[in-house]
Design an enzyme around this catalytic site. Structure first.
Site, PDB file in Angstrom:
ATOM      1  N   LEU A 125       0.759  -1.187  -0.063  1.00  0.00           N
ATOM      2  CA  LEU A 125      -0.045   0.164  -0.011  1.00  0.00           C
ATOM      3  C   LEU A 125       0.955   1.233  -0.100  1.00  0.00           C
ATOM      4  O   LEU A 125       0.663   2.166  -0.834  1.00  0.00           O
ATOM      5  CB  LEU A 125      -0.888   0.084   1.240  1.00  0.00           C
ATOM      6  CG  LEU A 125      -1.747   1.165   1.524  1.00  0.00           C
ATOM      7  CD1 LEU A 125      -2.846   1.711   0.331  1.00  0.00           C
ATOM      8  CD2 LEU A 125      -2.518   1.118   2.918  1.00  0.00           C
ATOM      9  N   ALA A 130       2.804   8.547  -0.313  1.00  0.00           N
ATOM     10  CA  ALA A 130       1.624   7.905   0.571  1.00  0.00           C
ATOM     11  C   ALA A 130       1.941   6.916   1.491  1.00  0.00           C
ATOM     12  O   ALA A 130       2.150   5.739   1.538  1.00  0.00           O
ATOM     13  CB  ALA A 130       0.866   7.341  -0.705  1.00  0.00           C
ATOM     14  N   GLY A 131       2.282   7.523   2.723  1.00  0.00           N
ATOM     15  CA  GLY A 131       2.286   6.870   4.077  1.00  0.00           C
ATOM     16  C   GLY A 131       1.016   6.814   4.812  1.00  0.00           C
ATOM     17  O   GLY A 131       0.272   6.121   4.498  1.00  0.00           O
ATOM     18  N   GLU A 363       2.281  -0.578   9.709  1.00  0.00           N
ATOM     19  CA  GLU A 363       0.654  -0.828   9.897  1.00  0.00           C
ATOM     20  C   GLU A 363       0.001   0.239  10.701  1.00  0.00           C
ATOM     21  O   GLU A 363      -0.975  -0.258  11.404  1.00  0.00           O
ATOM     22  CB  GLU A 363       0.583  -2.410  10.405  1.00  0.00           C
ATOM     23  CG  GLU A 363       0.966  -3.266   9.465  1.00  0.00           C
ATOM     24  CD  GLU A 363       0.785  -4.741   9.550  1.00  0.00           C
ATOM     25  OE1 GLU A 363      -0.296  -4.915   9.942  1.00  0.00           O
ATOM     26  OE2 GLU A 363       1.665  -5.524   9.323  1.00  0.00           O
TER      27      GLU A 363
END
Lengths: 379, 260
Positions: A125, A130-131, A363
């Site tokens: 992802l 884009a964290g 996560e």
């Protein structure tokens, strides 16, 4: 209300502990030192059913549940956080999305070999830009005939290079924001799919963390996971579950650090007696054990709620927020109680402190967990 | 091939302490395990299952809690588990135990019976051989290696300073040593099956045909009169020397006492 483990859970815990002590612990130092992915350990984990714990037997799994899986990650991480995250990323992030969102054909083709452990799973992802802002995806997937053409890159991907099956998020409609994100099952053999730079990390050094690069990868249309535009929801739900795994990893690290410290303070003598005789040591240990137990209750409760089909997003966030911060605090205190020795590679607490930090980051950072929890309070 | 493996649940003696007053084991809080020699026997049976498709039945006599040992055996891969339990069986010595186990085995099909050499809480090494005698079977004890050859087994029977290779026709009974192999772990799926899918068959006195005078404490010719911890006769002597010097002293002392 019942806080007791069942007989089945007690026996599982016994297996996990014995396996961790005999097969995982002896390698923990070496795989950290050499930044070595423990392939042989993974083969043993496969043989004894650790790679498909929460999946039904009909899909090649062990027929267990989230609690059984959580306890496994905890016990593995207690001796080696690297081994814990390999199992966690494979199970929660690689296999669960197919189990929860896949079609029957996708489950047969991809979930069965993952649950059996014949194949290793991973999840992509995060991108360079884009964290925490996961919606800012740049990777694109454009439908052309029977294929989606995937272009872009992902970073910080656990199990990268060793995994066979990747769950990848990509924009199918750039104009639609989060509703333009779709999820795909990507085979490692896909042409144009490359593993990029391997990260040199502070901790969990045996775990492979790399960049994924997609250059005109042709992904068969039938590998779209769920519906087009539903990828963001799939990713968020997958991470809800994944957080229980990381919380379990953090819990295991904290417990491992306490175990090591309890034995050390009984051996180490200063001022003519073991340092366990000093009240400062005793009070520190008491605080550590209490926090670990509180973390354990949160982690097991989140898993229990998942197993009993209750909403568990907030519980998983609380479990991960608390357990990871406890892991960082307990490992830091463990190093302090070991004194100068604790700062050296001679003692496992040095590794544990380095390993603990990532649990507050991946996560979903601690800050993301607070966003999830407060959003639930303020809705 | 049908294999029966006789197992015993024992306290883990590596964690057990003796009560200095009574000389008996303090069993409270000590974990129970499958007796190590028996566990290797089970592993040998499971290997035959892997290679030849043997059917493996585990059998134990003991109190209700011995069920855990049977579940562990199922979780390792055994097919069937039987618990022999009855108040009438309690307090049995090796004679009464072997009579009871033999009576149960009479009700099961088998080609091979495997028992561990001896239990770590008794060390008698009698039950396996006695079962073979009751059933009039050939027996090979102290087995450390096993190969199947048609309807025979080639067995490596180990002595202190040598071994025999013995060929024996099935049906037969063997007793195994823990050095024979490294038992596998239970598997995650195996544990879940052992609790959710498989059953422990519980057999009582009424389920077997046995001479009642051979059962339990009353049927046991062995009477334990007293057990005690051997006292230390003389104080030890401490030498603080290098390893070479230490070896020399040890050799001298052993010679002095005619041990070597």
């Amino acid at each position: 209300m019942n806080f007791n483990l069942t007989k089945e859970q007690i026996m599982l815990q016994q297996l996990y502990r014995e396996f961790a002590e005999k097969e995982v612990k002896p390698l923990a130092e070496e795989i950290d030192e050499k930044e070595m992915f423990p392939i042989e350990t993974v083969e043993k984990l496969v043989r004894y059913g650790f790679m498909g714990i929460p999946f039904p037997k009909t899909y090649g799994g062990a027929g267990g549940d989230a609690v059984a899986y959580t306890m496994a990650v905890e016990e593995l991480s207690r001796v080696c956080a690297t081994t814990g995250v390999i199992v966690s990323a494979h199970t929660s992030l690689g296999a669960v999305p197919i189990y929860e969102f896949g079609t029957e054909e996708q489950k047969q083709k991809y979930l069965v070999p993952l649950a059996k452990g014949e194949k290793l799973g991973a999840f992509g992802l995060t991108e360079a830009n884009a964290g925490t802002d996961a919606a800012a995806q740049q990777t694109t997937a454009i439908l052309e005939g029977d294929y989606y053409i995937l272009n872009g890159s992902k970073i910080f991907i656990t199990n990268a290079g060793y995994a066979d099956t990747y769950i990848i998020m990509a924009m199918t409609d750039k104009s639609a924001g989060t509703r333009g994100i779709s999820a795909f099952i990507v085979d490692a053999e896909t042409e144009g799919f490359k593993i990029g730079k391997k990260e040199a990390k502070l901790g969990i050094k045996g775990s492979a963390t790399c960049e994924l690069i997609f250059e005109n990868c042709k992904i068969p249309k039938e590998n779209l996971l769920g519906k087009e535009g539903k990828g963001f929801g799939i990713a968020m739900k997958t991470l809800d579950g994944g957080r229980i795994g990381i919380a379990a990893q953090a819990l295991g690290i904290a417990q491992g650090a306490l175990d090591a410290t309890v034995s050390y303070v009984k051996e180490r003598k200063q001022f003519g007696k073991p340092i366990s005789y000093f009240q400062n040591t005793q009070f520190q240990l008491a605080d550590m054990a209490t926090k670990i137990e509180a973390a354990r209750l949160l982690v097991y409760k989140a898993a229990y709620k998942k197993d009993t089909n209750q909403p568990y997003s907030k519980d998983a966030a609380m479990a991960k927020l608390y357990a990871s911060e406890v892991a960082m605090e307990i490992t830091t205190k463990a190093v302090q109680l070991h004194g100068g020795y604790g700062y050296t590679r001679e003692y496992a607490v040095e590794r544990m402190m380095r390993d603990a930090k990532i649990t507050e980051i991946y996560e979903g950072t601690s800050e993301v967990q607070k966003m999830v929890i407060s959003a639930d309070l303020l809705r | 091939m049908n294999i029966i493996v006789c197992i015993k649940q024992v306290p883990d003696t590596t964690e057990v302490k003796l009560d200095p007053k009574t000389g008996t084991l303090i069993r409270d809080g000590v974990p129970s395990i499958i007796n190590p020699d028996d566990k290797s026997g089970l592993e040998a049976a499971l290997k035959l299952k892997d290679d030849l498709g043997a059917h493996v039945t585990v059998l134990t006599m003991g109190p209700q809690q011995a069920e855990v040992a049977l579940r562990e055996a199922l979780a390792m891969g055994a097919d069937r588990a039987i618990l022999l339990t009855d108040r009438a069986f309690a307090g049995a010595d090796t004679w009464a135990t072997s009579c009871t186990l033999a009576a149960a085995i009479n009700k099961i099909d088998y080609d091979l019976i495997i028992a561990g050499r001896q239990a770590i809480d008794g060390d008698t090494a009698q039950v396996g051989p006695q079962i073979a005698e009751h059933l009039k079977l050939p027996q090979v004890s102290y087995v450390e290696g096993l190969k199947v050859e048609g309807s025979s087994l080639i067995l490596k029977r180990v002595f202190e300073d040598r071994y025999h290779l013995v060929k024996v026709k099935t049906p037969c009974l063997i007793t195994t040593l823990k050095e024979m192999n490294e038992p596998r772990y239970m598997s995650v799926g195996g544990i879940i099956d052992a609790y959710r899918e498989k059953e422990i068959e519980v057999w009582n006195l009424k389920d077997i045909e046995v001479d009642h005078s051979n059962l339990g404490l009353k049927g046991s010719p062995t009477k334990v009169k007293k057990s005690f911890t051997k006292g230390v006769k003389t104080a030890g002597k401490l030498y603080e020397v290098g390893h070479k010097e230490a070896a020399k002293i040890i050799v001298e002392k052993l010679k002095e006492k005619y041990i070597i």
